[in-house]
Design an enzyme around this catalytic site. Structure first.
Site, short mmCIF file in Angstrom:
data_model
loop_
_atom_site.label_atom_id
_atom_site.label_comp_id
_atom_site.label_asym_id
_atom_site.label_seq_id
_atom_site.Cartn_x
_atom_site.Cartn_y
_atom_site.Cartn_z
N ARG A 97 6.12 -7.26 13.60
CA ARG A 97 6.92 -6.53 12.60
C ARG A 97 8.42 -6.71 12.87
NH1 ARG A 97 2.33 -6.21 11.19
NH2 ARG A 97 1.28 -4.47 10.15
N SER A 101 2.19 1.81 6.82
CA SER A 101 2.45 2.39 8.15
C SER A 101 3.91 2.78 8.24
CB SER A 101 2.16 1.37 9.26
OG SER A 101 0.84 0.93 9.19
N GLU A 117 8.86 1.75 11.27
CA GLU A 117 8.64 0.39 10.74
C GLU A 117 9.35 0.25 9.40
OE1 GLU A 117 6.03 -1.19 8.03
OE2 GLU A 117 4.60 -1.79 9.58
P1 FAD Z 1 11.27 -4.12 0.11
O1 FAD Z 1 10.69 -2.80 0.46
O2 FAD Z 1 11.86 -4.29 -1.25
O3 FAD Z 1 12.37 -4.52 1.20
C1 FAD Z 1 12.10 -4.38 2.56
C2 FAD Z 1 13.33 -4.86 3.35
O4 FAD Z 1 13.50 -6.26 3.17
C3 FAD Z 1 14.64 -4.22 2.87
O5 FAD Z 1 15.47 -4.06 4.01
C4 FAD Z 1 15.22 -5.27 1.93
O6 FAD Z 1 16.65 -5.22 1.86
C5 FAD Z 1 14.77 -6.56 2.58
N1 FAD Z 1 14.53 -7.63 1.60
C6 FAD Z 1 13.59 -7.62 0.62
N2 FAD Z 1 13.60 -8.80 -0.04
C7 FAD Z 1 14.58 -9.55 0.53
C8 FAD Z 1 15.09 -10.86 0.27
N3 FAD Z 1 14.60 -11.64 -0.68
N4 FAD Z 1 16.12 -11.30 1.05
C9 FAD Z 1 16.63 -10.53 2.04
N5 FAD Z 1 16.19 -9.27 2.32
C10 FAD Z 1 15.17 -8.81 1.57
N6 FAD Z 1 3.16 -4.43 5.76
C11 FAD Z 1 2.50 -5.21 6.66
O7 FAD Z 1 3.12 -5.97 7.40
N7 FAD Z 1 1.16 -5.16 6.76
C12 FAD Z 1 0.39 -4.35 6.00
O8 FAD Z 1 -0.83 -4.35 6.12
C13 FAD Z 1 1.05 -3.53 5.04
N8 FAD Z 1 0.35 -2.68 4.27
C14 FAD Z 1 0.99 -1.87 3.38
C15 FAD Z 1 0.24 -1.02 2.57
C16 FAD Z 1 0.85 -0.19 1.65
C17 FAD Z 1 0.01 0.74 0.80
C18 FAD Z 1 2.27 -0.25 1.49
C19 FAD Z 1 2.93 0.61 0.46
C20 FAD Z 1 3.02 -1.09 2.28
C21 FAD Z 1 2.39 -1.91 3.24
N9 FAD Z 1 3.13 -2.79 4.07
C22 FAD Z 1 2.46 -3.60 4.96
C23 FAD Z 1 4.60 -2.81 4.02
C24 FAD Z 1 5.16 -3.73 2.90
O9 FAD Z 1 4.20 -4.03 1.95
C25 FAD Z 1 5.71 -5.04 3.48
O10 FAD Z 1 6.68 -4.79 4.47
C26 FAD Z 1 6.32 -5.94 2.38
O11 FAD Z 1 6.61 -7.21 2.90
C27 FAD Z 1 7.59 -5.35 1.78
O12 FAD Z 1 7.93 -6.14 0.68
P2 FAD Z 1 8.88 -5.62 -0.46
O13 FAD Z 1 9.15 -6.78 -1.38
O14 FAD Z 1 8.31 -4.42 -1.09
O15 FAD Z 1 10.18 -5.28 0.37
N1 EPU Z 2 -6.43 6.02 14.06
C1 EPU Z 2 -6.63 7.36 14.33
N2 EPU Z 2 -6.23 8.28 13.40
C2 EPU Z 2 -5.67 7.93 12.23
C3 EPU Z 2 -5.44 6.56 11.96
C4 EPU Z 2 -5.83 5.61 12.89
O1 EPU Z 2 -7.17 7.70 15.36
O2 EPU Z 2 -5.35 8.82 11.45
C5 EPU Z 2 -6.87 5.02 15.04
C6 EPU Z 2 -8.33 4.60 14.80
O3 EPU Z 2 -8.96 4.49 16.03
C7 EPU Z 2 -8.18 3.22 14.19
C8 EPU Z 2 -6.91 2.71 14.84
O4 EPU Z 2 -6.07 3.86 14.96
O5 EPU Z 2 -9.29 2.41 14.49
C9 EPU Z 2 -6.19 1.63 14.07
O6 EPU Z 2 -6.05 2.03 12.71
P1 EPU Z 2 -6.05 0.92 11.53
O7 EPU Z 2 -7.16 -0.05 11.72
O8 EPU Z 2 -5.96 1.64 10.24
O9 EPU Z 2 -4.75 0.10 11.80
P2 EPU Z 2 -3.27 0.54 12.19
O10 EPU Z 2 -3.03 0.12 13.58
O11 EPU Z 2 -3.03 1.96 11.82
C10 EPU Z 2 -2.16 -1.72 11.54
C11 EPU Z 2 -0.96 -2.12 10.78
C12 EPU Z 2 -1.28 -2.13 9.29
C13 EPU Z 2 -2.39 -3.14 9.04
C14 EPU Z 2 -3.61 -2.75 9.85
C15 EPU Z 2 -4.71 -3.79 9.79
C16 EPU Z 2 1.00 -1.52 12.05
C17 EPU Z 2 2.13 -0.57 12.20
N3 EPU Z 2 0.15 -1.25 11.06
O12 EPU Z 2 -2.43 -0.37 11.20
O13 EPU Z 2 -0.11 -2.51 8.57
O14 EPU Z 2 -2.72 -3.21 7.67
O15 EPU Z 2 -3.25 -2.59 11.25
O16 EPU Z 2 -4.32 -4.93 10.52
O17 EPU Z 2 0.90 -2.49 12.79
C18 EPU Z 2 1.87 -1.70 7.50
O18 EPU Z 2 2.51 -2.40 8.28
O19 EPU Z 2 2.41 -1.02 6.62
C19 EPU Z 2 0.39 -1.68 7.60
C20 EPU Z 2 -0.36 -0.92 6.80
#
Ligand code: FAD
Ligand code: EPU
Length: 338
Positions: free
Chosen positions: A164, A239, A334
């Site tokens: 990240r 997250s 994050e």
């Molecule tokens: P924005 O929120 O619009 O921007 C994020 C940052 O990047 C800001 O600082 C912005 O200024 C900068 N930025 C955006 N575009 C550009 C550009 N073109 N040039 C320069 N800077 C830029 N993330 C994960 O890694 N793994 C996950 O599993 C994951 N699951 C998610 C689930 C949900 C339900 C949600 C809501 C979010 C999740 N995220 C996850 C976080 C998010 O989706 C990612 O970080 C995604 O890449 C953000 O993209 P965005 O276009 O919405 O960025």
């Molecule tokens: N857990 C709990 N309580 C909770 C939630 C989670 O105990 O309320 C424990 C459980 O044991 C579970 C473990 O945490 O098995 C891990 O949870 P999960 O599999 O949901 O993954 P995470 O570590 O919470 C990360 C990423 C996610 C990504 C998933 C799958 C980060 C910060 N988050 O979540 O990314 O989708 O793994 O790879 O690394 C994001 O970045 O926004 C994001 C959603």
């Protein structure tokens, strides 16, 4: 391309926070971005680049120019027998790129199915899920230096990708607009990544013994839908905190005091499940006004409707304090706090 004054950003951030941009412009091509840069307004900093708004927490109005990056286009730019290089505009919806790859039987992004947001933000925090990070398929990116207007290519080593993390969250933070990203994908002999427990279980449940990349993508989609709240239903940014990485000795000591501790091996130590730490502190499902901790996933902070960014930020600080007090662990946000 129009520059609009005083625009609400509520529908442009997945937390659904009301905040206003003093100036707002949507760019749909590199030419648009260059034309915008040529306006005097662009020099009146700050300039904030917005993608899908799925990883930001707006705690105030943006007192400058918000550039909504909607630069489109997906194209194949290179191919050999084993690999295909695909370039996507920064404004392409991330999952549309994943779908393009699956339709063309190109492997590498399937585990990253359904992550919200745009392609241009994917390198910022090196998006990751289910055992894969964007850097694993990354080739290079093109970005415009906001100060000079010059276009520059960044190769992987210059991006300094980490968990990240990248140079765009550090030394280059806020200094450039990513305009396109290239990915190097497998065109055959795909290396499937099904090691993440939930994927194996989902494939087994579906009776799939020899999965294709599409099968993996579909399994990931099903897992994500079952675990993470949909921002269309309830405001959130995924997250809120990173999973903290600690040295092995710290983990061993914690594990002794807290046998239920959930953690995974990480380079240089162990990665602790922040969701578990937060849940243990009693936060899961807690609600303070319209700011809350999701009922099913303690790592996801939510907006029940009218929460302000400041209220969600304050809740995040309270969570940090209790995890610090109970476990001696510092949770790092994050989400990008604006
Ligand atoms: P924005 O929120 O619009 O921007 C994020 C940052 O990047 C800001 O600082 C912005 O200024 C900068 N930025 C955006 N575009 C550009 C550009 N073109 N040039 C320069 N800077 C830029 N993330 C994960 O890694 N793994 C996950 O599993 C994951 N699951 C998610 C689930 C949900 C339900 C949600 C809501 C979010 C999740 N995220 C996850 C976080 C998010 O989706 C990612 O970080 C995604 O890449 C953000 O993209 P965005 O276009 O919405 O960025
Ligand atoms: N857990 C709990 N309580 C909770 C939630 C989670 O105990 O309320 C424990 C459980 O044991 C579970 C473990 O945490 O098995 C891990 O949870 P999960 O599999 O949901 O993954 P995470 O570590 O919470 C990360 C990423 C996610 C990504 C998933 C799958 C980060 C910060 N988050 O979540 O990314 O989708 O793994 O790879 O690394 C994001 O970045 O926004 C994001 C959603």
């Amino acid at each position: 391309m129009q520059i609009e004054p005083d625009v609400s950003l509520k529908r442009w951030n997945t937390f659904g926070i009301e905040a206003r941009a003093a100036r707002y412009a949507r760019v749909e091509s590199l030419a648009d971005l260059q034309a915008l840069r040529a306006t005097p307004l662009f020099r009146e900093r700050p300039v904030f680049i917005l993608g899908g708004g799925s990883n930001i927490l707006l705690t105030r109005d943006v007192d400058g120019l918000v550039v909504h990056n909607a630069i489109g286009g997906i194209r194949v730019v290179d191919r050999d027998a084993d690999h295909t290089v695909v370039e996507a505009g920064a404004g392409v919806v991330w999952h549309d790129l994943v779908t393009f790859c699956l339709d063309g039987d190109l492997g590498g992004l399937e585990n990253l199915s359904l992550i919200p947001g745009r392609v241009g933000a994917s390198p910022i925090q090196n998006i990751g899920a289910y055992g894969v990070e964007m850097k694993d398929a990354f080739d290079s990116l093109e970005a415009m230096d906001l100060a000079t207007g010059d276009l520059r290519t960044f190769r992987a080593e210059e991006c300094r990708f980490g968990y990240r993390d990248s140079v765009f969250k550090r030394g280059m933070k806020g200094k450039c607009a990513i305009t396109s990203v290239r990915f190097r994908l497998t065109a055959r002999d795909h290396r499937l990544n099904t090691g993440y427990g939930a994927i194996g279980a989902e494939l087994e449940r579906r009776g799939i013994a020899r999965p294709t990349i599409r099968d993996v993508g579909e399994a990931v989609i099903a897992i994500r839908r079952s675990r993470l709240p949909d921002p269309d239903q309830i405001g959130n940014a995924g997250s809120f905190f990173k999973n903290p990485e600690v040295p092995r000795a710290t983990y061993d000591a914690l594990k002794q005091d807290h046998p239920g501790l959930v953690a995974y091996p990480a380079p240089g130590g162990m990665k602790l499940a922040a969701g578990w730490l937060i849940e243990q502190c009693g936060w899961k499902g807690k609600r303070v006004g319209d700011a809350g901790v999701h009922t099913d996933h303690a790592l996801v902070l939510v907006n029940y409707g009218k929460a302000t960014g400041g209220e969600i930020h304050a809740l995040a600080h309270e969570i940090q304090a209790s995890v610090r007090e109970r476990f001696g662990i510092e949770l790092e946000m994050e989400v990008n706090v604006v």
